[in-house]
Design a protein around this motif. Structure first.
Motif, PDB file in Angstrom:
ATOM      1  N   VAL A   1       0.850  -1.193   0.000  1.00 58.09           N
ATOM      2  CA  VAL A   1       0.000   0.000   0.000  1.00 58.09           C
ATOM      3  C   VAL A   1       0.886   1.244   0.000  1.00 58.09           C
TER       4      VAL A   1
ATOM      5  N   ALA B   1       2.338   1.778  -3.353  1.00 64.95           N
ATOM      6  CA  ALA B   1       1.345   2.272  -4.304  1.00 64.95           C
ATOM      7  C   ALA B   1       1.127   3.771  -4.136  1.00 64.95           C
TER       8      ALA B   1
ATOM      9  N   ALA C   1       3.946   5.697  -5.484  1.00 66.70           N
ATOM     10  CA  ALA C   1       3.946   5.731  -6.943  1.00 66.70           C
ATOM     11  C   ALA C   1       2.996   6.793  -7.474  1.00 66.70           C
ATOM     12  N   PHE C   2       2.003   7.169  -6.667  1.00 65.85           N
ATOM     13  CA  PHE C   2       1.092   8.230  -7.101  1.00 65.85           C
ATOM     14  C   PHE C   2       1.574   9.602  -6.646  1.00 65.85           C
ATOM     15  N   GLY C   3       2.789   9.641  -6.098  1.00 63.32           N
ATOM     16  CA  GLY C   3       3.384  10.929  -5.766  1.00 63.32           C
ATOM     17  C   GLY C   3       2.925  11.511  -4.448  1.00 63.32           C
ATOM     18  N   ALA C   4       2.477  10.664  -3.525  1.00 58.36           N
ATOM     19  CA  ALA C   4       2.086  11.176  -2.210  1.00 58.36           C
ATOM     20  C   ALA C   4       3.334  11.656  -1.469  1.00 58.36           C
TER      21      ALA C   4
ATOM     22  N   GLN D   1       1.530  13.233   3.487  1.00 59.35           N
ATOM     23  CA  GLN D   1       0.292  12.580   3.027  1.00 59.35           C
ATOM     24  C   GLN D   1       0.306  11.093   3.353  1.00 59.35           C
TER      25      GLN D   1
ATOM     26  N   VAL E   1      -2.304   7.495   5.402  1.00 54.59           N
ATOM     27  CA  VAL E   1      -2.206   6.049   5.233  1.00 54.59           C
ATOM     28  C   VAL E   1      -1.635   5.361   6.479  1.00 54.59           C
TER      29      VAL E   1
ATOM     30  N   LEU F   1      -4.005   3.355   9.226  1.00 50.56           N
ATOM     31  CA  LEU F   1      -3.900   1.901   9.150  1.00 50.56           C
ATOM     32  C   LEU F   1      -3.249   1.316  10.400  1.00 50.56           C
TER      33      LEU F   1
ATOM     34  N   LYS G   1      -7.225  -8.621   5.460  1.00 48.93           N
ATOM     35  CA  LYS G   1      -5.854  -8.513   4.970  1.00 48.93           C
ATOM     36  C   LYS G   1      -4.914  -9.331   5.830  1.00 48.93           C
TER      37      LYS G   1
ATOM     38  N   ARG H   1       2.937  12.354  -9.945  1.00 43.44           N
ATOM     39  CA  ARG H   1       1.538  12.763  -9.827  1.00 43.44           C
ATOM     40  C   ARG H   1       0.892  12.978 -11.183  1.00 43.44           C
TER      41      ARG H   1
ATOM     42  N   LEU I   1      -4.472  -1.260  -2.886  1.00 44.09           N
ATOM     43  CA  LEU I   1      -5.542  -0.298  -2.608  1.00 44.09           C
ATOM     44  C   LEU I   1      -5.500   0.097  -1.134  1.00 44.09           C
ATOM     45  N   LEU I   2      -6.097   1.245  -0.844  1.00 42.88           N
ATOM     46  CA  LEU I   2      -6.182   1.669   0.545  1.00 42.88           C
ATOM     47  C   LEU I   2      -7.368   0.958   1.188  1.00 42.88           C
TER      48      LEU I   2
ATOM     49  N   ARG J   1     -10.341   3.056   2.709  1.00 42.82           N
ATOM     50  CA  ARG J   1     -11.102   4.033   1.926  1.00 42.82           C
ATOM     51  C   ARG J   1     -12.010   3.312   0.944  1.00 42.82           C
TER      52      ARG J   1
ATOM     53  N   TYR K   1      -7.694   8.803  -5.461  1.00 38.56           N
ATOM     54  CA  TYR K   1      -6.506   9.052  -4.638  1.00 38.56           C
ATOM     55  C   TYR K   1      -5.443   9.879  -5.360  1.00 38.56           C
TER      56      TYR K   1
ATOM     57  N   SER L   1      -6.497  13.428  -5.448  1.00 38.36           N
ATOM     58  CA  SER L   1      -6.529  14.128  -4.171  1.00 38.36           C
ATOM     59  C   SER L   1      -5.112  14.408  -3.675  1.00 38.36           C
ATOM     60  N   VAL L   2      -4.184  13.541  -4.055  1.00 36.79           N
ATOM     61  CA  VAL L   2      -2.786  13.782  -3.684  1.00 36.79           C
ATOM     62  C   VAL L   2      -2.265  15.050  -4.351  1.00 36.79           C
TER      63      VAL L   2
ATOM     64  N   ARG M   1      -8.002   3.789 -10.771  1.00 36.21           N
ATOM     65  CA  ARG M   1      -7.177   4.746 -10.033  1.00 36.21           C
ATOM     66  C   ARG M   1      -6.014   5.229 -10.887  1.00 36.21           C
ATOM     67  N   ALA M   2      -5.424   4.277 -11.630  1.00 42.33           N
ATOM     68  CA  ALA M   2      -4.285   4.640 -12.472  1.00 42.33           C
ATOM     69  C   ALA M   2      -4.714   5.537 -13.626  1.00 42.33           C
TER      70      ALA M   2
END
Lengths: 288, 397
Positions: free
Chosen positions: A185, A188, A191-194, A198, A203, A207, A288, B110, B122-123, B126, B134, B137-138, B182-183
């Motif tokens: 997680v 991931a 990879a989205f640039g958090a 953030q 997260v 969690l 999980k 991003r 996945l989160l 959420r 996601y 929002s990031v 999401r991607a």
């Protein structure tokens, strides 16, 4: 016998002198530094003592229901509190609860950030963990004595001692919870640039919350375990009743106050545990 | 292929990655010819990827295929720098990813590319809607905007009605649709898909592959797809790189890989593949003599037939479409332009991109080679009974 290689007396004298020096020169400063803690405790205590008894019983019952969604727990909590009132232990119970709440809340404020820091840095963790071991195993009287010398007998050394004893499990479990968050997680969201912020707030902490909640539960329990010792240096409350019972050989006084502590422990244990479980369900982590 | 850096969307050049205590030392050893096992024994270093170079063209699906331990997942993580190379460079649109500062890297992740993971990533806390939103929002986009866009992609991947579910309430296939949505929601140019469908049941995997191909038809993303499944690679890939022990063994189109495997290792892989399901009509058709109807004369017709001993002639319109097939009668004198124009047979035809398995039956049942046409109707060639047969038979070997 072990050979006399050196004179350990000198070391002891040196330590005692250092403590004396601290008491004489820094005593007032340290007391001033700790006074916000005392004020915090006093506010909680005054709040609990001035609130009508039925409101407190109701609030605890409501908390129990909200955290567990079970009427049985709620009714049990209210019955136990009512019984404590019947046994003439209400005021002492409130004082003990105030000490426990103040120590637990302070422990959260101190413990969570330290736990988070420890989870991020291996080297920091290798320093913190042994310190926690010392805090948990060192007999509390060892630091109570200098505490009393520095702050004088009263609530300040009592709450400090309680925090020292109660904060380690929270730090440990915060560190553990944050490190155990699913690596995939984290990868991931990276990879989205958090950003680190953030990731931590959005997260990692959410969690890790069930584990952190277990730490808070432990901290509450350990804070309650300290109340008798804390009452020896002037904290009052149920612990003081126990102490008096021992002193006067009044088994009944000690027993009833002791049962009062047990009742408080059960109430807060069940409430925090049920909340932790509900949190886990709400986070949908069970698969999980 | 000699292309400059800028023409590739993603270029990986001479990337090596060594895990362990002394990566540079291990790199020197491997350059001097020491085997990877020996390096691991001697220095404790594990060579993940060694000297990989490849370029991904804009808009193509580039598949990196390899078995577990071949370094493919390590390799793909270099593109968005989740893993940093020990040596080598990664360029995206000609920009060196390794030169980016932390802030630049975050912006790059991003906006420019996104990733789909084997275990979904996945989160869990959420809902589907928030998971899909996601990436947006990031970026700091307003909540309403995030949700609108997320909603669009949830519909696109067929998850309408599941917006408020939590990932644990969904099946694996549906969770991966969330991952895909999401991607796509951040509208990146580049999609990195790390064994995206490997954890799914075969049937669902098939659906997802189909869906990806359909989406790609309209989206034209540059997709880097990792898989250990050769059939998947052949089905999805415009081009495929085969990775073994961290090194590239062959790069080529599915047909090149199937028909001209570069070495024994790939040959062994390819052997078990059902070619008929992968190869297209275009790859097995033969070129056949054709004539244009407008240029038809009796003389040219007779010459063509005599010279090639033709049993039939494919007649084309001026625009290259097939007009029909002329089957010359046995008596020579009856072969005339007029007869040819009169007796044009219509034959069923096969699309050039059609998979052999689906169209072979046509060629097998026909006594004459079946014409193959491309999308705009132009005649390309023909598939004879024997060509269809041999394509099918080879696939069963």
């Amino acid at each position: 016998m072990f050979p006399d290689l050196m004179d350990s007396q000198n070391i002891r004298i040196a330590i005692d002198n250092a403590v004396d020096y601290m008491v004489i020169n820094w005593g007032d400063t340290l007391e001033a530094l700790a006074s916000p803690l005392l004020q915090f405790l006093n506010i909680i205590e005054r709040g609990l003592l001035t609130t009508p008894w039925w409101l407190i019983i109701f609030v605890l019952g409501a908390l129990a229901y909200l955290s567990s969604r079970k009427w049985t727990l709620s009714a049990g909590v209210m019955a136990m509190m009512f019984l404590l009132g019947l046994l003439d232990l209400w005021e002492d119970t409130m004082k003990t609860m105030a000490l426990m709440l103040a120590a637990t809340l302070t422990s959260i404020v101190i413990g969570m950030p330290i736990g988070i820091l420890a989870s991020h840095s291996k080297s920091l963790r290798s320093i913190i963990l042994p310190v926690l071991d010392v805090m948990q195993t060192m007999p509390s009287f060892v630091y109570l004595i200098p505490g009393v010398m520095l702050f004088g007998p009263g609530k300040i050394p009592a709450i400090l001692a309680t925090i020292i004893y109660a904060v380690p499990p929270l730090i440990r479990l915060t560190d553990l919870g944050i490190r155990l968050v699913d690596k995939q997680v984290i990868e991931a969201v990276e990879a989205f640039g958090a950003s680190d912020r953030q990731i931590l707030l959005g997260v990692r902490i959410p969690l890790a919350m069930p584990t952190i909640m277990a730490g808070i539960n432990q901290t509450t329990m350990m804070a309650l375990a300290m109340v008798v010792i804390a009452s020896m240096i002037g904290a009052g409350g149920l612990g003081y009743q126990v102490l008096q019972g021992i002193g006067r050989l009044e088994v009944s006084r000690g027993l009833l106050a002791g049962l009062g502590i047990v009742a408080l422990a059960i109430i807060f244990d069940r409430i925090t545990q049920a909340y932790g479980r509900r949190l886990q369900q709400h986070l949908h982590l069970e698969d999980k | 292929m000699n292309m400059t850096v800028a023409e590739y969307k993603v270029q990986i050049s001479n990337v090596s990655k060594v895990f362990g205590p002394k990566p540079m030392e291990a790199l020197k050893l491997i350059k001097s010819g020491t085997s990877k096992e020996e390096i691991q024994k001697k220095t404790g270093n594990i060579v993940g990827v060694y000297d990989v170079s490849l370029g991904v063209l804009p808009g193509e699906i580039f598949v990196i295929m390899g078995l577990s331990g071949s370094g493919k997942s390590t390799l793909i993580r270099h593109v968005n720098r989740l893993i940093e190379p020990t040596s080598g460079n990664i360029f995206v649109d000609g920009v060196d990813v390794m030169r980016m500062s932390n802030d630049e890297l975050r912006e790059f992740r991003r906006h420019r590319l996104s990733m789909v993971f084997q275990r979904f990533g996945l989160l869990p806390h959420r809902q589907v809607l928030d998971n899909v939103a996601y990436g947006l929002s990031v970026r700091g986009l307003a909540r309403k905007q995030c949700e609108e866009r997320a909603q669009h992609w949830i519909e696109q991947v067929g998850l309408l009605g599941f917006e408020n579910c939590y990932p644990s309430e969904l099946s694996g296939g549906m969770q991966q649709r969330v991952g895909l949505a999401r991607a796509l929601a951040t509208d990146p140019d580049i999609l990195l898909m790390d064994e995206a469908f490997s954890a799914l049941d075969p049937l669902i995997r098939n659906d997802m592959q189909q869906q990806l191909l359909e989406l790609q038809r309209t989206l034209h993303k540059t997709i880097l797809f990792i898989t250990h499944d050769l059939e998947e690679a052949l089905r999805l890939g415009d081009r495929i790189a085969i990775l073994k022990d961290g090194e590239v063994k062959q790069i080529g189109t599915p047909e090149q890989i199937l028909l001209k495997p570069a070495d024994k290792y790939i040959e062994r892989f390819v052997r078990d593949v059902n070619r008929a399901r992968i190869l297209t009509a275009g790859s097995i058709m033969d070129a056949v003599p054709t004539m244009k109807v407008s240029e038809l004369t009796t003389k040219s017709l007779r010459e063509k037939i005599n010279a090639n001993e033709l049993k039939l002639v494919y007649m084309l319109e001026d625009d290259g479409r097939l007009a029909g097939v002329f089957i010359p009668p046995n008596t020579k004198s009856e072969i005339t332009a007029a007869a040819a124009k009169r007796n044009l047979c219509k034959l069923p035809h096969i699309d050039v991109d059609a998979v052999i398995e689906e169209v072979a039956i046509l060629a097998l049942n026909s006594s004459v080679p079946i014409p193959v046409v491309c999308e705009n109707g132009k005649f390309k060639g023909a598939i004879s009974q024997s060509a269809a047969m041999s394509a099918l038979v080879r696939s069963k070997v």
